[in-house]
Scaffold this active site. Structure first.
Site, PDB file in Angstrom:
ATOM      1  N   HIS A 153      38.047  33.204  35.314  1.00  0.00           N
ATOM      2  CA  HIS A 153      37.428  34.222  36.160  1.00  0.00           C
ATOM      3  C   HIS A 153      35.928  33.981  36.263  1.00  0.00           C
ATOM      4  CE1 HIS A 153      41.227  36.405  35.481  1.00  0.00           C
ATOM      5  NE2 HIS A 153      40.922  37.043  36.597  1.00  0.00           N
ATOM      6  N   LYS A 157      32.875  38.734  34.425  1.00  0.00           N
ATOM      7  CA  LYS A 157      34.017  39.500  33.923  1.00  0.00           C
ATOM      8  C   LYS A 157      33.850  39.780  32.428  1.00  0.00           C
ATOM      9  CE  LYS A 157      39.078  39.732  33.960  1.00  0.00           C
ATOM     10  NZ  LYS A 157      39.043  41.093  34.532  1.00  0.00           N
TER      11      LYS A 157
END
Length: 260
Positions: A153, A157
């Site tokens: 990600h 995040k």
């Protein structure tokens, strides 16, 4: 404020100034079945493309003023718990895409589901729903194979592994016999036959990638999902909001939305 006579589901978006909140607002503008009445943010108030954005510390007032049918929440766990609790008091259904809840945090949401309909999902992609079913089938059909899960990600995040990775891991464990999860490896780290390897990567602006590797000495199977745009998650959350509006109080799953 009274509800207008319209077939469009009236939605309030919390975390409106975040990446996902903004995308939910953008995607809703292109749809006829849903209308965002306002946004809520802890960081600023004002407008996003003409849509009012109200301060999060006035959430109860916002609920009364804009009278939404459903909250779509992409905020942070601490704020999300408070929003959902307030929605339970105001009889507003909740679609929660926030991830990283501790057990007591999710318990707050489950308590709210006794009074209003609540749908918590780590991922609103229909492709991920298909992947979850495929993973369960593959693990069941390939007993004894080594299993590794890798997720990637964007650098911002916070939670790791991702909520989606944890959902995948839950499916894996339900379909086979495993001795536990091992997060990353370093030094003298011989693989145990019954472990599930888990790896979280954070870099750049990656929107979301999940890969499940199953392998023995003679073959390997890889199942992979890559998100090309946050629009897929935003549209899924809006689909869930439309589906959830008017439902009886209870705890719902995104798989139920996909099934209809």
């Amino acid at each position: 404020m009274t509800r207008e006579s319209s077939s469009a589901t009236r939605v309030l978006v919390s975390g409106a100034t975040g990446r996902m909140g903004r995308r939910v607002i953008e995607q809703a503008a292109a749809r006829d079945d849903v209308r965002v009445v306002a946004g809520v943010s802890r960081e600023l108030s004002g407008e996003i493309d003409g849509l009012p954005v109200e301060p999060a510390n006035e959430f109860e007032v916002v609920l009364r003023e804009y009278d939404p049918e459903v909250l779509v929440d992409f905020s942070v766990p601490e704020a999300s718990q408070e929003f959902v609790a307030d929605c339970a008091e105001a009889n507003v259904a909740c679609v929660v895409g926030t991830t990283g809840f501790a057990e007591d945090g999710e318990a707050v949401l489950r308590e709210a589901s006794e009074r209003v309909s609540v749908l918590l999902a780590s991922n609103f992609s229909r492709g991920i729903q298909a992947l979850l079913r495929a993973v369960e089938s593959a693990v069941s059909d390939l007993p004894g194979y080594d299993v590794e899960v890798t997720e990637s990600h964007h650098r911002h995040k916070r939670d790791a592994p991702s909520g989606t990775a944890n959902a995948i891991l839950d499916r894996i464990e339900s379909a086979g016999e495993f001795g536990g999860r091992v997060h990353g490896r370093e030094g003298d780290a011989l693989r145990e036959s019954s472990e599930i390897g888990v790896h979280a990567r954070r870099a750049g602006g990656i929107r979301g990638e999940h890969e499940i590797l199953l392998a023995n000495d003679h073959e390997e199977l890889r199942l992979t999902h890559r998100a090309g745009s946050r629009a897929v998650f935003a549209d899924g959350a809006l689909d869930a909001a439309v589906w959830l509006a008017g439902r009886t109080p209870g705890w719902y799953d995104f798989s139920e939305v996909v099934a209809e």
